[in-house]
Design a protein around this motif. Sequence first.
Motif, mmCIF file in Angstrom:
data_model
loop_
_atom_site.group_PDB
_atom_site.id
_atom_site.type_symbol
_atom_site.label_atom_id
_atom_site.label_comp_id
_atom_site.label_asym_id
_atom_site.label_seq_id
_atom_site.Cartn_x
_atom_site.Cartn_y
_atom_site.Cartn_z
ATOM 1 N N MET A 197 -4.392 -4.024 14.287
ATOM 2 C CA MET A 197 -4.027 -2.843 15.096
ATOM 3 C C MET A 197 -4.898 -1.656 14.677
ATOM 4 S SD MET A 197 -0.784 -1.113 13.254
ATOM 5 C CE MET A 197 -0.975 -0.517 11.572
ATOM 6 N N ARG A 198 -4.956 -0.661 15.568
ATOM 7 C CA ARG A 198 -5.811 0.489 15.284
ATOM 8 C C ARG A 198 -4.985 1.667 14.753
ATOM 9 N NH1 ARG A 198 -8.275 2.121 20.475
ATOM 10 N NH2 ARG A 198 -6.358 1.229 21.299
ATOM 11 N N ALA A 199 -5.641 2.480 13.923
ATOM 12 C CA ALA A 199 -4.966 3.649 13.352
ATOM 13 C C ALA A 199 -5.998 4.757 13.138
ATOM 14 C CB ALA A 199 -4.303 3.284 12.020
ATOM 15 N N MET A 200 -5.529 5.993 13.080
ATOM 16 C CA MET A 200 -6.411 7.140 12.839
ATOM 17 C C MET A 200 -6.445 7.393 11.339
ATOM 18 S SD MET A 200 -3.863 9.733 14.916
ATOM 19 C CE MET A 200 -4.075 11.232 13.947
ATOM 20 N N THR A 201 -7.617 7.269 10.750
ATOM 21 C CA THR A 201 -7.705 7.373 9.292
ATOM 22 C C THR A 201 -8.843 8.291 8.872
ATOM 23 O OG1 THR A 201 -9.285 5.564 8.956
ATOM 24 C CG2 THR A 201 -6.962 4.942 9.118
ATOM 25 N N VAL A 202 -8.780 8.656 7.607
ATOM 26 C CA VAL A 202 -9.802 9.523 7.031
ATOM 27 C C VAL A 202 -9.782 9.358 5.509
ATOM 28 C CG1 VAL A 202 -8.320 11.565 6.723
ATOM 29 C CG2 VAL A 202 -10.779 11.865 7.112
ATOM 30 N N VAL A 203 -10.959 9.540 4.897
ATOM 31 C CA VAL A 203 -10.986 9.776 3.459
ATOM 32 C C VAL A 203 -10.805 11.285 3.291
ATOM 33 C CG1 VAL A 203 -12.295 9.607 1.315
ATOM 34 C CG2 VAL A 203 -12.575 7.848 3.096
ATOM 35 N N PRO A 204 -9.674 11.736 2.733
ATOM 36 C CA PRO A 204 -9.392 13.179 2.702
ATOM 37 C C PRO A 204 -10.563 13.985 2.137
ATOM 38 C CG PRO A 204 -7.452 11.975 2.026
ATOM 39 C CD PRO A 204 -8.562 10.954 2.163
ATOM 40 N N GLY A 205 -10.923 15.036 2.848
ATOM 41 C CA GLY A 205 -12.003 15.915 2.396
ATOM 42 C C GLY A 205 -13.378 15.482 2.854
ATOM 43 N N GLN A 206 -13.457 14.329 3.566
ATOM 44 C CA GLN A 206 -14.759 13.869 4.068
ATOM 45 C C GLN A 206 -14.688 13.731 5.588
ATOM 46 O OE1 GLN A 206 -16.349 10.499 1.883
ATOM 47 N NE2 GLN A 206 -15.391 11.172 -0.025
ATOM 48 N N PRO A 207 -14.894 14.829 6.294
ATOM 49 C CA PRO A 207 -14.721 14.829 7.760
ATOM 50 C C PRO A 207 -15.508 13.729 8.459
ATOM 51 C CG PRO A 207 -15.077 17.064 6.950
ATOM 52 C CD PRO A 207 -15.287 16.150 5.785
ATOM 53 N N SER A 208 -16.669 13.352 7.887
ATOM 54 C CA SER A 208 -17.486 12.344 8.562
ATOM 55 C C SER A 208 -16.816 10.969 8.563
ATOM 56 C CB SER A 208 -18.852 12.243 7.881
ATOM 57 O OG SER A 208 -18.682 11.758 6.560
ATOM 58 N N THR A 209 -15.828 10.796 7.709
ATOM 59 C CA THR A 209 -15.149 9.491 7.641
ATOM 60 C C THR A 209 -13.989 9.385 8.624
ATOM 61 O OG1 THR A 209 -13.553 10.207 5.962
ATOM 62 C CG2 THR A 209 -15.674 9.365 5.169
ATOM 63 N N ALA A 210 -13.649 10.480 9.279
ATOM 64 C CA ALA A 210 -12.515 10.458 10.204
ATOM 65 C C ALA A 210 -12.837 9.556 11.385
ATOM 66 C CB ALA A 210 -12.200 11.881 10.686
ATOM 67 N N GLY A 211 -11.970 8.619 11.656
ATOM 68 C CA GLY A 211 -12.225 7.713 12.763
ATOM 69 C C GLY A 211 -11.064 6.760 12.972
ATOM 70 N N VAL A 212 -11.342 5.741 13.786
ATOM 71 C CA VAL A 212 -10.323 4.728 14.079
ATOM 72 C C VAL A 212 -10.591 3.511 13.200
ATOM 73 C CG1 VAL A 212 -9.374 3.202 15.844
ATOM 74 C CG2 VAL A 212 -10.055 5.548 16.448
ATOM 75 N N SER A 213 -9.585 3.066 12.486
ATOM 76 C CA SER A 213 -9.725 1.876 11.639
ATOM 77 C C SER A 213 -8.893 0.740 12.211
ATOM 78 C CB SER A 213 -9.217 2.167 10.215
ATOM 79 O OG SER A 213 -9.987 3.171 9.603
ATOM 80 N N GLU A 214 -9.404 -0.457 12.001
ATOM 81 C CA GLU A 214 -8.616 -1.657 12.327
ATOM 82 C C GLU A 214 -7.851 -2.043 11.058
ATOM 83 O OE1 GLU A 214 -7.046 -4.354 14.786
ATOM 84 O OE2 GLU A 214 -8.625 -2.962 15.439
ATOM 85 N N LEU A 215 -6.527 -2.033 11.138
ATOM 86 C CA LEU A 215 -5.701 -2.306 9.951
ATOM 87 C C LEU A 215 -4.795 -3.493 10.209
ATOM 88 C CD1 LEU A 215 -4.500 1.269 8.874
ATOM 89 C CD2 LEU A 215 -6.434 -0.045 7.987
ATOM 90 N N SER A 244 -5.857 2.857 -2.079
ATOM 91 C CA SER A 244 -6.570 3.039 -0.812
ATOM 92 C C SER A 244 -7.427 4.299 -0.879
ATOM 93 C CB SER A 244 -5.560 3.153 0.339
ATOM 94 O OG SER A 244 -6.229 3.454 1.547
ATOM 95 N N ASP A 245 -8.641 4.213 -0.310
ATOM 96 C CA ASP A 245 -9.469 5.416 -0.191
ATOM 97 C C ASP A 245 -9.082 6.214 1.041
ATOM 98 O OD1 ASP A 245 -10.928 4.771 -2.382
ATOM 99 O OD2 ASP A 245 -12.571 3.807 -1.255
ATOM 100 N N ARG A 246 -8.641 5.467 2.037
ATOM 101 C CA ARG A 246 -8.355 6.094 3.325
ATOM 102 C C ARG A 246 -6.863 6.341 3.475
ATOM 103 N NH1 ARG A 246 -13.107 5.610 6.308
ATOM 104 N NH2 ARG A 246 -12.134 6.396 8.188
ATOM 105 N N LEU A 247 -6.571 7.377 4.247
ATOM 106 C CA LEU A 247 -5.181 7.731 4.554
ATOM 107 C C LEU A 247 -5.000 7.626 6.065
ATOM 108 C CD1 LEU A 247 -2.406 9.084 3.696
ATOM 109 C CD2 LEU A 247 -3.531 11.297 4.126
#
Lengths: 347, 347
Positions: A1-19, A57-60
Amino acid sequence: MRAMTVVPGQPSTAGVSELPEPTADEGAVLVEGVAVGICGTDREIVEQGYGVPPPGSDRLVLGHESLGRVVEAPEGAGLSPGDLVAGIVRRPDPVPCPACARGEWDYCRNGRYTERGIKARHGYGAQRWRVDAGFAVPVPAELGVLGVLVEPASVVAKAWEQVDRVGDRTWFEPSSALITGAGPVGLLAALLAVQRGMDVTVLDRVTDGPKPGLVADLGARYVTSLADVDPQPEVVVECTGVGSVVLDVLSRTPPAAVVVLAGLSSGTPPVPVSIAELNATLVLNNAVVVGTVNAARRHYVDAVDALRRADRGWVERLLTRRVPLSRWTDALDATGVDVKVVIDLSD
Amino acid sequence: MRAMTVVPGQPSTAGVSELPEPTADEGAVLVEGVAVGICGTDREIVEQGYGVPPPGSDRLVLGHESLGRVVEAPEGAGLSPGDLVAGIVRRPDPVPCPACARGEWDYCRNGRYTERGIKARHGYGAQRWRVDAGFAVPVPAELGVLGVLVEPASVVAKAWEQVDRVGDRTWFEPSSALITGAGPVGLLAALLAVQRGMDVTVLDRVTDGPKPGLVADLGARYVTSLADVDPQPEVVVECTGVGSVVLDVLSRTPPAAVVVLAGLSSGTPPVPVSIAELNATLVLNNAVVVGTVNAARRHYVDAVDALRRADRGWVERLLTRRVPLSRWTDALDATGVDVKVVIDLSD
């Protein structure tokens, strides 16, 4: 399934992850994500690194203003497939403090709580999530997508509860309220004030966009300067967190006023302040200042009730933009005319 | 009869005046003045012109911390000749606001109150004064001259009542208290905290004189730096009004703390402060800050009770100097070792 994730403090990592699908240990109730609202806290997580991913986890997974539809729920949970629910943000530590043990995790004393989408626990910004029934608040079907406002409204419901409880220290029958900030929280605070029959003034700096009209259509006054606030408010709900606004409000407290501080902001520099004078104002006026953050289950229930009693058309206008999950990062760019931007998790 | 008077703001005018006997329109109870205590407000009246004489008078009779002995009282007043009484400071306007009408003149909303010895009404610093029975609080004979502390103790009794009433907005069973300032109000606040069974720390900057010993003999800790305060207090009663102390206290509020601001000071210059940061501390900790001034009759009654339950020897040590009426202005020069200076009106 898809989710909205980010590595906090790294805007370039914000995206959709398959979890992977959520597992039963995350909660007995399985929910299909319908929508999440985006607020300043989400932006602080993405841009400034506020918040913490779960251990390991690196991502939230972001998303704490939630709305979902029950897929499956255990017997006796009071929830059926198809029911709308909003998830509660905070979870007490397994070894709760005395406040958490009483369900008042919003007043947690030891700081060992977690928060969905913010602190050490994945959020609700996913196509499916799980939650324990005690942390899923039923949302009437009639509210539909407006249920995504239950969480911000819960913060406001708590603010007004605090006004009642703290104000009761003496004779207190306030009839006038000032709300500073016409963002989603400020507008919801104004809604609840109007529902209480109060004379309401809302202060914000913008003069265009939907805010002045939303305030007027509540039957409240819209001002851009504190000097224009009349009558002197007996209650202030401060929703900006901006230093100059907070200082102005505190410096003008009338006798026996209750000022609720419900806003946060960052990056304002120190300015010269006579704290002794500010202190004297609070002392000589018997003023009370109440900081408030987060909400207990009862505040979510109050929030549902307030939204249900509101004019549906008015509440709909708070949702100024809907963004599909696939492009959720667009929601991080708030425009001047946005009130609440919502991510559509079904899209 | 003689009285201690001043033209507010003109220190050279402070002295003893010969005045006519009080007249029946000033109150049905005739009282022989026993003693008055001197506090910072008296000094502000004399030196800085705070306060206002009664209409038609240039001079103001000082004295709002009072003790007297009833000379005559009407039937049914519950007072007999020889009874000790303390006079209440504030009087509601003849057309009372809703709070004043309920006996909560300490929360007066319209500001049209008067105050004996401070605002538009002569004080109790006279050989004889009159008062209505509703504003004369009986002081048990056993307290004797210690009854002069009823008024400052009433301010503290109100502060603790506020802690209870405001704290009750959530689960709140505080066991630790910090009192800032070891003047008379701070020491009385510490006394009441100890009487509640709390773990008490008192902060003051002096290291000599009677204060450290008075605090130790209460069973409380004495510190000269906030960094030495441990445990973190759940309640703070701030009694200095000094900007830097107030700011330090507010910046360190632990979760769900109640901070009572009960002190006033003047003349501290503005310093750079990030109000946004201070706001965030209060918000994220759900902290409450309560300003408090003045007291209602019930607080005077609570004060009498607290003084009666205290160790008499300890309370006596608060009265560090007694000055005869004829030399009352000597009391304006507070020395570092003074706690409470009292004017003996019989001398």
